[in-house]
Structures are given as C-alpha cells and as structure tokens.
Write an enzyme that holds these catalytic residues in place. Sequence first.
Site, PDB file in Angstrom:
ATOM      1  N   LYS A 112       0.830  -1.213   0.000  1.00  0.00           N
ATOM      2  CA  LYS A 112       0.000   0.000   0.000  1.00  0.00           C
ATOM      3  C   LYS A 112       0.857   1.253   0.000  1.00  0.00           C
ATOM      4  CE  LYS A 112      -3.714  -2.540   0.675  1.00  0.00           C
ATOM      5  NZ  LYS A 112      -4.901  -2.611  -0.162  1.00  0.00           N
TER       6      LYS A 112
HETATM    7  C1  PLP Z   1      -1.172  -7.608   2.461  1.00  0.00           C
HETATM    8  C2  PLP Z   1      -2.259  -7.514   1.441  1.00  0.00           C
HETATM    9  N1  PLP Z   1      -2.245  -8.376   0.421  1.00  0.00           N
HETATM   10  C3  PLP Z   1      -3.189  -8.334  -0.520  1.00  0.00           C
HETATM   11  C4  PLP Z   1      -4.238  -7.427  -0.471  1.00  0.00           C
HETATM   12  C5  PLP Z   1      -5.245  -7.419  -1.583  1.00  0.00           C
HETATM   13  O1  PLP Z   1      -5.053  -6.306  -2.414  1.00  0.00           O
HETATM   14  P1  PLP Z   1      -6.267  -5.699  -3.235  1.00  0.00           P
HETATM   15  O2  PLP Z   1      -7.244  -5.211  -2.211  1.00  0.00           O
HETATM   16  O3  PLP Z   1      -5.689  -4.570  -3.992  1.00  0.00           O
HETATM   17  O4  PLP Z   1      -6.824  -6.770  -4.041  1.00  0.00           O
HETATM   18  C6  PLP Z   1      -4.296  -6.525   0.591  1.00  0.00           C
HETATM   19  C7  PLP Z   1      -5.373  -5.527   0.757  1.00  0.00           C
HETATM   20  O5  PLP Z   1      -6.367  -5.486   0.133  1.00  0.00           O
HETATM   21  C8  PLP Z   1      -3.264  -6.545   1.551  1.00  0.00           C
HETATM   22  O6  PLP Z   1      -3.252  -5.663   2.525  1.00  0.00           O
HETATM   23  N1  LIG Z   2      -6.478  -4.813   2.238  1.00  0.00           N
HETATM   24  C1  LIG Z   2      -6.876  -3.463   2.295  1.00  0.00           C
HETATM   25  C2  LIG Z   2      -8.347  -3.255   2.136  1.00  0.00           C
HETATM   26  C3  LIG Z   2      -8.656  -1.903   1.560  1.00  0.00           C
HETATM   27  O1  LIG Z   2      -8.323  -1.908   0.216  1.00  0.00           O
HETATM   28  P1  LIG Z   2      -8.002  -0.654  -0.664  1.00  0.00           P
HETATM   29  O2  LIG Z   2      -6.892  -1.097  -1.546  1.00  0.00           O
HETATM   30  O3  LIG Z   2      -9.228  -0.316  -1.370  1.00  0.00           O
HETATM   31  O4  LIG Z   2      -7.571   0.488   0.227  1.00  0.00           O
HETATM   32  C4  LIG Z   2      -6.323  -2.894   3.594  1.00  0.00           C
HETATM   33  O5  LIG Z   2      -5.289  -3.344   3.996  1.00  0.00           O
HETATM   34  O6  LIG Z   2      -6.912  -2.039   4.186  1.00  0.00           O
END
Ligand code: PLP
Ligand SMILES: N[C@@H](CCOP(=O)(O)O)C(=O)O
Length: 463
Positions: A112
Amino acid sequence: MKFISTRGRAPSLSFADTVLTGLASDGGLYVPESLPKFSCEEIAEMAGLDYRELAFRIIQPFVGDDLSDDELRGIIERAYSSFRHSAIAPLVQTDSNEWILELFHGPTLAFKDFALQFLGQLFDHLLKKRDERVVVMGATSGDTGSAAIEGCRHCDNIDIFILHPHNRVSEVQRRQMTTVLSDNVFNIALEGNFDDCQNMVKASFADQSFLPDGRRLVAVNSINWARIMAQIVYYFYAALRLGAPQKTVNFSVPTGNFGDIFAGYLARQMGLPIDQLVIATNANDILHRCISDNDHSPKPLVHSLSPSMDIMVSSNFERLLFDLYGRDGNAVAELLADRSAPMQLDEAILGKARELFSSYRVDDTRTVETIRELHEQAEYLLDPHTAIGVEAARRVRKSTEQPMVCLSTAHPAKFPEAVARALPTHEIPLPAYMQDLFQREERMKVLPNDLQQVHDFMATALK
Ligand SMILES: Cc1ncc(COP(=O)(O)O)c(C=O)c1O
Ligand SMILES: N[C@@H](CCOP(=O)(O)O)C(=O)O
C-alpha cells in the site's frame, strides 16, 4: 486527460479533481476516458530506468497539464524517499522462473505504501495550491490504514479518519495505526467487518452533510484512481527486469479489493506483454468463484490467517465490469443496482473475464504449509498473503518457460501469528524504527456499526 464514471451518469473530471473526489456522484468509480498505450519500442526504451523515473514515465500521461513535469517528479521523489531498499521493489528468485516482487520496503511494510506515500504527497501539493482543507476517510482491513496515515499525517490541510474492523486486524497492524498520535489522525475501531467499514465509507461519500464548515471527503481507498495508477508502475518495473517487452511475463496477485490486480490488467492494456494474471484468494473467495463458476453470491466473511484479504465486496471489480461491458455505464449501473441479489454475468462476458484472468483459492492450512515449504526450499520467509499468491501461481501456472512474478504484498513481521503456525521457533524482528511499537501509547475510538454514531464522532472531532 478526462476521467469518467463507471456508471455513466456523473460529470467527467480532470485528473486533479478525480484525485480529490471519492466516489462519483452516481455511485460509480472514476476511470480514464482512454488509456495511454506504449509501443514495444517505447517500452524497450524504459529498460534500465530507476523506479522513480519509470514512475514518472507511466504516470505522466494520466496527469496531463494538472501538474508540471517538475511538480510530478518532486512528488514521486518525496513519495519514495522513505523506502528502505534502493531498488524500491526488488525481485528475488525462489524457484525456476518463479520470482517474488518485494513490495514491502516502504515505511509501513506493505504494498500500500507504493500508492499511499505518493497519494499523500499529491494531496499535499494539490490542497496547498487550492488552499483547501479536506477530510480524508478510509476503510482498512489492516494495511491501507497505516500507509494512509503515514502518507497524510504531515499534511496541514488534512484530517484523516480510518475505520478498521475491531479485533480483526493483526496487533502489529493495529498499533501501526493507533500509535500515531498526531492531532489530525483519528482511528475508529468499528464493531463489524471490513465490508461494514467500506460500506460506511461509501455511504458517507454519498451524503456528506454531516461534515462541518462545507468541508468535503477525499478517498484513500482504491476507489481513488490515483491509488490504482501508482500501482501500475511496479508491473512495468518487474517485467522490464525480466526481459519485457521481448519476453512475456506472468503475475500472481493476492487479491481482496481487486485494486492491485486491476493495476496489472491496466499495465497489460497499456502494452506490457503479460500472459497470465492470477487472482489468488483466501477462503473469502468470491472473486475465484466468480471466475471459475460464475458464482458471485456473497457469503459470510471468514476470519482468516490473511486478514487483509478478508473482503467480500471487491470495489474495483466494477472497473473491470465497465470494460467487460464495452464501457457501457448504464449496463454496469443496471448490473449493480440490486446488491442484495447475486450478480450473474452472461456467458460471453464471463468468457472474456476468463481470457483475462486465472484464479485459485487457498485456505489457511495450505497457506501455512506454503510458508513452511518455501522456507525449506529457498530459505525465504513469506507473509500469509504472499503465500496465497505463491501457492495459487504454482497451481494454475501454464508454463515454466515464462517468468511468474508473485507479488509480495506484506512483510511477514506484520503477521507473526500466522508465520508462527508454520515456523514456531522462527523470530521475525520488526525493522529498527518500529522496535518500540509494543510500548507506544495507543489512541482509537471503538464504535458500533452505526453510521450516525460514526458521523457524530467525526463531526465532534472536526469542531
Ligand atoms: C497484504 C495484502 N495483500 C493483498 C491485499 C489485496 O489487495 P487488493 O485489495 O488490492 O486486491 C491486501 C489488501 O487489500 C493486503 O493488505
Ligand atoms: N487490504 C486493504 C483493504 C482496503 O483496500 P483498498 O486497496 O481499497 O484500500 C487494507 O489493507 O486495508
């Protein structure tokens, strides 16, 4: 460049206005009117660029005239200055043509940071220019929250409210958020699950009358287009290092809200030669069921060992549907009108989705076994989310001739409980700057799953 809503009934916006808006007024998500495309020669010329310069090349076409080249370069420079690895996104080989793309070297140890440190700098720049103060509101299953707080806490023009599901994130994740005691940071532990948090955020965007002084909400979740855009960069970065555009590369992506893998899909649409894009899910497998069985029925959320992916309603799937339905906003609006009824894709649309994505579901038992196996095979320690991506890739991979890149979305130190199940005696130290995390004071507000109470808390905090 202009940005349009996936439901076709909201005004189109410039890049800057899109970044400072959450949901479109018709409930849709913003996407670019048309995608920039790079030729094979143009991609070949990007080989060897460092991460920051590559980010500039990929992001600039979306930005148009809203930022000068110097402004954009400055934002990128500041965003990635807090990363602890000089490569920003290093690749590690773990097997024959199997690679891990380490996306956890940012300040909060998850992928993120790639988008949210960038977004924090972008907000700061745009808001200062407009002399505007906004309220950032986001939902997190654990990782978005700390990355958003880290990205926004120094912004004078922002108050940030992050909702996480109470007792449903790891202790490290919670403390990363709640130990930031800045006056403009507010953590709400909601008595519900991530979907409840996300629903609450979306409902708040739809009616912002609870905010004082004509202030408005801005989104940090991947409903914000800039989040997705910044994540496209590392697909190009990894593929170029593995021989693209001459070679085709594949990616396996641990998936929850469908933001990360959607960025991979966009990279392919922009010209990057990607064959397989693997949607890897945990037991909350609605996306895998959708692709494999056209079963998009919501089920109760399971509390898994990969809590960041405990998500049933994946926001960004709507952006894919928009493309699958020929960018027909009315068709998407109709399809999503009744969220209580399970969505059914018609066979032609499903066929297209299957051409674009493979999918696989990995339960907690296999997650733990995968962490143990890769540690034995390659002395490499996976976090539980990344383990899901690795296992899914191994199960559905079509060819070992082409590189398979597994996105490593978090550092294992964020999930010591899950890692301990696989390797009970293994110590995973936190980085030096987080060593005192468990001694730091925490601040958060526990609230019931009630929109009015959340709005009252926010309005009072903003007075
Ligand atoms: C550690 C981790 N892996 C994978 C994901 C999945 O990513 P996305 O939500 O973009 O599909 C998330 C959060 O959503 C995450 O925090
Ligand atoms: N896994 C995410 C969930 C939120 O997803 P986002 O990519 O739309 O911000 C988290 O860790 O909060």
